[in-house]
Design an enzyme around this catalytic site. Structure first.
Site, mmCIF file in Angstrom:
data_model
loop_
_atom_site.group_PDB
_atom_site.id
_atom_site.type_symbol
_atom_site.label_atom_id
_atom_site.label_comp_id
_atom_site.label_asym_id
_atom_site.label_seq_id
_atom_site.Cartn_x
_atom_site.Cartn_y
_atom_site.Cartn_z
ATOM 1 N N LYS B 84 0.841 -1.203 0.000
ATOM 2 C CA LYS B 84 0.000 0.000 0.000
ATOM 3 C C LYS B 84 0.872 1.249 0.000
ATOM 4 O O LYS B 84 0.629 2.194 -0.734
ATOM 5 C CB LYS B 84 -0.910 0.028 1.223
ATOM 6 C CG LYS B 84 -1.995 -1.006 1.226
ATOM 7 C CD LYS B 84 -2.956 -0.826 2.398
ATOM 8 C CE LYS B 84 -2.325 -1.067 3.747
ATOM 9 N NZ LYS B 84 -1.807 -2.414 3.979
ATOM 10 N N CYS B 168 -12.289 2.090 16.551
ATOM 11 C CA CYS B 168 -11.134 1.218 16.388
ATOM 12 C C CYS B 168 -10.192 1.179 17.555
ATOM 13 O O CYS B 168 -9.482 0.191 17.715
ATOM 14 C CB CYS B 168 -10.401 1.509 15.085
ATOM 15 S SG CYS B 168 -9.444 3.014 15.083
ATOM 16 N N MET B 169 -10.117 2.219 18.408
ATOM 17 C CA MET B 169 -9.130 2.109 19.477
ATOM 18 C C MET B 169 -9.556 2.692 20.805
ATOM 19 O O MET B 169 -8.742 2.843 21.689
ATOM 20 C CB MET B 169 -7.779 2.671 19.043
ATOM 21 C CG MET B 169 -7.860 3.875 18.161
ATOM 22 S SD MET B 169 -7.495 5.471 18.902
ATOM 23 C CE MET B 169 -8.862 5.900 19.854
ATOM 24 N N MET B 343 -7.276 -4.492 16.547
ATOM 25 C CA MET B 343 -8.728 -4.523 16.618
ATOM 26 C C MET B 343 -9.292 -5.752 17.328
ATOM 27 O O MET B 343 -10.401 -5.712 17.832
ATOM 28 C CB MET B 343 -9.321 -4.423 15.214
ATOM 29 C CG MET B 343 -9.020 -3.119 14.547
ATOM 30 S SD MET B 343 -9.433 -1.737 15.611
ATOM 31 C CE MET B 343 -7.908 -0.838 15.548
ATOM 32 N N GLY B 380 -4.936 1.672 13.772
ATOM 33 C CA GLY B 380 -5.210 1.412 12.373
ATOM 34 C C GLY B 380 -5.173 2.655 11.510
ATOM 35 O O GLY B 380 -5.159 2.567 10.298
ATOM 36 N N GLN B 381 -5.166 3.838 12.139
ATOM 37 C CA GLN B 381 -5.220 5.069 11.355
ATOM 38 C C GLN B 381 -3.986 5.916 11.624
ATOM 39 O O GLN B 381 -3.414 5.862 12.708
ATOM 40 C CB GLN B 381 -6.480 5.857 11.708
ATOM 41 C CG GLN B 381 -7.750 5.113 11.374
ATOM 42 C CD GLN B 381 -8.966 5.997 11.545
ATOM 43 O OE1 GLN B 381 -9.348 6.717 10.656
ATOM 44 N NE2 GLN B 381 -9.568 5.951 12.710
#
Lengths: 90, 807, 272
Positions: B84, B168-169, B343, B380-381
């Site tokens: 990615k 997510c967190m 997650m 995740g971000q």
């Protein structure tokens, strides 16, 4: 005096490709574009329809050429300049 | 040059053939760029995707990004990227970039001007400021999040601002808060270079954090020995590298953690010295609360008594000897043990609890605070930490770890923002799930949110239980959805106003990654069409509200809440886009925010230091020689400048105010929804290597799309055989909430055990979140996307499914 | 006449049932396991038998329908062979004469470009891969292989463990969602920077510089060695120390450390 845009599908044998490109470059009827992957665009300027057909067959006989698509043909006579774009599956 | 007619025809023929060749090759252009590499201008930026925070070198030629390199000077990735990251440049150039503001008129989206768009938003807010909400994300840059937060909490006295990081967190946050009294990991990625044992708690970093995973497994190439333990609910690519694979029944991770603690105490192998000096014990109150209540060591020991290896085996399916193996590893103080999770532990109705337990196992065994000994949650971000957790863009939050419910914190912020006392509302706003539920509920039935402005995220795909929490908006006339984004998404589908946004290196930005590293980059190329930075949009709307006379947009002295000045001190009208780049808005907002980070000892580095660095890990403290020093290991005397000399470890924000961390006991409890006769499968959702989040960006990159063009259903071949499913057959996945049709992929990316299903959520055409549950953790309000009960059937059997629950 | 021994019959029936079950179950799973490559290989073989003129069947792409032909860019297994005897590769002749040829290099570089988003991007994999384990990659790419004209380049960064982290198959999973292929979404105007081709020479006869970054390409022989691509092969593979004569670029290799400190000023690109 037809001028056609041809699309050659080449195989990935590099030796055959070199030969093919050299053969095409050696003839004044052809102008070669940039090769994209297996596909080589070529402009062909032939004296008449019959020559055009023969050149087409000659291209098809080159070692790296697997397929010849006709993208466009321009029939360049002074009375009716018509350009036809054939339907090619993109 | 004069062309003869004949020459012209020749060239046209060649051009026509060339365009077909290009289309067939699927490559845009190869030949036109035969230029030497030196003409490319390179600059640094953090990658746009996950929370790892790799730095890339962005190659720009003639105003376009043309190449990407892994930045060899970056400590995070040391020159390596994942697939990615290597293709991140192409996300800017998808064919369908949004390039002009669009307003829905009579059901159809029509182009409007920016002036009109800003006015529409401002008037909507002015009409009812209390029913307006902002929904952002961990992809907001720090200045973007800070500006949005200030507009909402100071400008509108409205706490209805939340971010998708909630999804997510937030359980990681509540885990850190209730263990150490302050958020974010103590360790950092350096632990990965030092650990002897790496434990992955329901985590698949080989696909989701590949650069960090390589950082560990590549050590094996150097002859180092690392014991990799993969605890998971399905075999993944990560399992291929693992020394031990422990497959547990969903939800039973709590039992495993308790089982380890049980054995540490029973065998006397826990770190008595560390516990005596640095820890207190904690248990739940009834009803549960974030900080719980004190319990004694004996209470703790007693609570764990039932968690024998055999009992844990019964609950989790992990053989008792593997539980003993884990306890033996933790019982060995000579080993360095790092735990990673993401997650799997966070998207969990017992998310806070399992986070506490994993910290607890590390504290109890003393595997804490030395390089290689760390419990670390991954994000995740790219800026879930930097923007959401540190700036505090959550319904209860204020910058620098402050909260709206705390009068002192409110007063500090009111002073800092120069607004009158009482401006900030003391009651937390709606958290994400509640915000969308209220938005999708008719006003007369208590749906008190009328307008939502979404920035940099895609809730129409990422929210759970989409029929209830997103689609419900569809038939509600007075609800208004504003979406800033770069491409059309599942969210823009229902939008009433769409704002084209600048993306990544089309604007200045600052992110904060998983290891407390703040990273800055400059704008390198122009955005397409009329696309503009989200930060400008927020400031322009704020200014319009000021012009319309909304009192909250004035500070105590009657001046506009957001003031930017040039070097001579003259105000720059940044709300007028022609002047947005007359000053560095990012620097101004960041430097305004920076002093606020000192309260919780999260001192972020000055902007000018960030310019020079590939990110710096806070706390960043100025040295006597004027240089700035980052901190790798928090709470450890040898590295953290805030730890008292001689203390060795000091948890200086301790919940119990005595510099100690808390070791929690939290019992295993069954999941919110477990498989039953009607819905006999566990359904888990997640990501794949090639796609990031909802695929908005990565699905537009040919190399990534080609490798993973659509979502799929992963199931055990035995289960497929019983139902007569062939590989690739389209089948139905159904829960009580929704059903979707998608192809079965057997023996694909992972090997799920019998009775479990997995569907990735990146595909906007196959929305698995129409099926997921949406039950939340009681502390963090984070939904569980990893567990719900579901069933599968052939297309021809759809009529045999039980009817969907009423929405 | 004796009564038939029932127990023997029963046994026979059980054996028959067992055989039947084993066959059907394993057949089922064989069916499940059939990947694209196997399907393609099978199709190729079938056609081979059908075709009287076997010389033709070697170079003509075997595609079922005309529309498919135009779109196919993937011919990895077109010359599928299962006769191991024919697959032996000769030992590389380090002293074979190689004549550098601009045209062949041109072809080779363009060929390379079709598998990369830009020069320096990790190439996509032109064949299906084992989706879960990278171990199989090393079978061919560990040491590199040349089989009947197809080249599996030697991996140039052997310390890396997780191949699929960067290299993804261009073909995707073997399952396809008909009618909903995401290709339309993937229309993209990204124009990658492409290899400039040749390095520079200080003067005629001087060794050319290395025109590309050497990160992840530390083993020069994986492309330039005797098993490399025609057009990129070195004329002197017997020499061992490449960088003795060929200089890499400090700019491309990120070794210009004075550039690592970015000047504290606003960017030059303006947003207006």
């Amino acid at each position: 005096m037809p001028i056609s845009g041809l699309l050659l599908t080449l195989n990935d044998n590099t030796v055959a490709r070199s030969e093919t490109l050299a053969a095409l470059r050696a003839r004044s009827e052809f102008e070669l574009g940039d090769c994209f992957g297996s596909w080589l665009p070529v402009a062909m300027d032939a004296p008449d329809d019959e020559d055009s057909r023969q050149l087409h067959d000659w291209i098809a006989s080159l070692p790296a050429v697997e397929f010849v698509d006709v993208v466009s043909v321009h029939f360049d006579d002074d009375k009716s300049p018509v350009t036809e774009i054939s339907e090619v599956q993109l | 040059m004069n062309l003869t007619r004949r020459r012209f025809v020749q060239l046209s023929a060649l051009a026509a053939a060339t365009s077909v060749a290009k289309a067939r090759a699927g490559v845009n252009v190869l030949a036109e760029n035969d230029k030497p590499g030196a003409e490319i201008k390179w600059d640094k930026a953090p990658c746009r995707f996950c929370g790892t925070g790799c730095h890339v070198r962005v190659g720009v030629q003639e105003g376009k990004v043309v190449a990407i390199q892994g930045d060899q000077l970056a400590e995070v990735n040391k020159g390596l990227l994942c697939v990615k990251g290597y293709h991140v440049g192409a996300i800017l150039y998808g064919k369908d970039r949004l390039t002009q503001p669009l307003l829905r008129k009579n059901g159809k989206l029509e182009p409007i001007s920016w002036d009109e768009a800003v006015e529409v938003i401002a008037k909507r807010i002015q009409a009812n400021p209390k029913s307006f909400a902002m929904y952002g994300s961990g992809q907001w840059t720090i200045p973007e999040g800070y500006a949005a937060l200030k507009l909402m909490k100071a400008g509108l006295s409205n706490n209805h601002i939340d971010a998708n990081a909630r999804l997510c967190m937030s359980s990681a946050v509540t885990g850190y808060l209730s263990t150490y009294g302050v958020d974010e990991p103590a360790g950092c990625y350096d632990d990965l270079d030092q650990c002897d044992v790496l434990i992955l708690w329901g985590n698949n970093p080989a696909e989701m954090h590949p650069v960090l995973f390589s950082r560990v497994v590549d050590r094996r190439s150097r002859g180092e020995k690392i014991t990799l333990i993969d605890m998971g609910t399905r075999r993944t690519r990560t399992t291929e590298y693992a020394d031990h694979y422990m497959e547990f029944r969903p939800q039973s991770d709590l039992a495993i953690a308790n089982g380890i603690a049980h054995l540490l105490i029973k065998n006397g192998t826990y770190d008595k010295d560390f516990v005596a000096k640095h820890c207190n014990f904690r248990g739940d109150t009834d009803p549960v609360s974030l900080n719980g209540q004190a319990i004694s060591f004996d209470d703790f020991k007693k609570s764990l008594e039932t968690y024998t290896p055999e009992y844990v085996e019964k609950i989790s399916g992990v053989p008792a000897e593997k539980i003993r193996l884990l306890a033996d590893l933790f019982g060995d103080r000579k080993l360095r043990i790092t735990s990673l999770w993401c997650m799997g532990m966070n998207q969990h109705t017992r998310g806070t609890a399992i986070n506490r337990l994993v910290h607890g196992v590390h504290l109890l065994s003393g595997h804490f605070g030395r390089p290689g000994d760390a419990p670390t949650s991954l994000t995740g971000q790219p800026s879930a930490c930097g923007t959401v957790r540190e700036v505090g863009t959550l319904s209860h939050g204020l910058p620098g770890g402050r909260v709206v419910a705390n009068a002192e914190h409110r007063a500090e912020m009111e002073k800092h923002w120069n607004v009158e006392a009482g401006r900030i509302h003391p009651t937390p706003g709606h958290h994400t799930v509640l915000m969308w539920e209220k938005f999708c509920t008719p006003t007369e039935q208590g749906g008190d949110i009328d307008t939502v402005w979404v920035q940099v995220t895609n809730p129409g795909q990422s929210l759970p239980n989409l029929h209830k929490l997103f689609r419900g908006k569809k038939n509600l006339e007075n609800k208004f959805l504003i979406v800033s984004d770069v491409y059309p998404t599942a969210t823009t589908e229902l939008a009433d106003l769409i704002l084209p946004a600048a993306l990544w290196v089309e604007k200045n930005g600052i992110y904060g990654n998983s290891e407390r590293r703040t990273q800055q980059w400059f704008k390198m190329v122009n955005p397409p069409g009329q696309a503009r930075p989200d930060c400008w949009m927020t400031l322009a709307v704020a200014r319009k509200l000021y012009d319309l006379g909304l009192p909250g947009l004035r500070d105590k002295d009657g001046k506009f809440l957001f003031r930017f000045t040039d070097d001579s001190g003259k105000e720059v009208p940044v709300w007028d886009f022609a002047h947005y780049y007359d000053t560095n808005v990012d620097r101004a907002l960041y430097e305004d925010y920076r002093p606020l980070t000192a309260l919780k000892h999260k001192n972020v580095a000055p902007y000018d230091e960030l310019i020079k660095a590939r990110g710096l890990r806070w706390p960043v403290v100025e040295q006597k020689d004027g240089s700035w020093r980052e901190t790798k290991f928090r709470f450890s005397e040898f590295d953290d400048p805030f730890v008292k000399k001689g203390a060795e470890f000091q948890f200086y924000h301790s919940v119990t105010k005595d510099d100690r961390a808390l070791i929690w006991f939290c019992p295993y409890e069954p999941a919110e929804e477990e498989p039953d006769k009607e819905y006999p499968f566990w359904l888990c959702t997640g990501r794949v290597l090639e796609h990031w989040h909802t695929g908005t960006m990565t699905m537009r990159v040919p190399q990534l799309n080609g490798s993973m063009p659509h979502a799929y259903l992963e199931m055990n071949p035995e289960d497929a055989r019983e139902r007569g499913f062939a590989n690739g057959e389209i089948v139905i996945v159904a829960s009580r909430r929704g059903r979707i049709k998608l192809p079965v992929w057997l023996n694909g990316r992972a090997r799920p055990p019998r009775g479990t299903l997995f569907v990735p959520f990146f595909d906007e055409r196959l929305l698995i979140n129409e099926v997921t549950l949406g039950a939340v953790d009681p502390h963090s309000k984070e939904p569980d996307y990893k567990k719900c009960s579901a069933t599968v059937c052939k297309l021809s059997e759809e009529d045999k499914l039980a009817p969907l629950a009423k929405r | 006449m004796s009564v038939p021994d029932f127990s023997t019959h029963k046994k026979a029936i059980w054996i028959a049932i067992a055989i039947l079950l084993t066959t059907s179950v394993s057949g089922f799973f064989m069916g499940l396991r059939q990947t694209n490559s196997e399907a393609r290989a099978a199709a190729a073989e079938e056609e081979h038998h059908d075709n009287a003129d076997s010389t033709l069947s070697h170079d003509v792409p075997r595609i079922v329908d005309y529309r498919g032909l135009a779109k196919t860019n993937y011919k990895a297994n077109a010359s599928w062979e299962n006769n191991l005897g024919k697959l032996k590769q000769p030992a590389a002749d380090l002293y074979a004469e190689i004549f550098p040829d601009d045209a062949a290099r041109d072809v080779a570089i363009r060929e390379r470009a079709t598998r990369r988003a830009y020069d320096g991007a990790p190439p996509v994999v032109p064949h299906p891969v084992d989706q879960i384990s990278p171990a199989n990659c090393m079978a061919c790419h560990g040491e590199g292989a040349q089989i009947k004209g197809r080249i599996a380049s030697k991996m140039s960064h052997p310390f890396m463990q997780n191949c699929t982290q960067c290299h993804v198959p261009v073909t995707g999973p073997e399952i396809k969602l008909r009618g909903q292929a995401g290709e339309a979404l993937a229309l993209n105007d990204f124009i990658g920077f492409m290899s400039p081709g040749k390095g520079t020479r200080a003067y005629e006869g001087a060794p050319p510089t290395i025109p590309h970054p050497t990160s992840m390409r530390s083993d020069c022989m994986s492309c330039h060695g005797p098993n490399g691509v025609a057009g990129l092969k070195t004329s002197h593979p017997y020499r061992q120390s490449c960088t003795q004569c060929h200089a890499p670029s400090a700019e491309l290799d990120q070794r210009l450390f004075e550039h690592s400190v970015f000047p504290p000023k606003a960017p030059e690109v303006s947003g207006k």
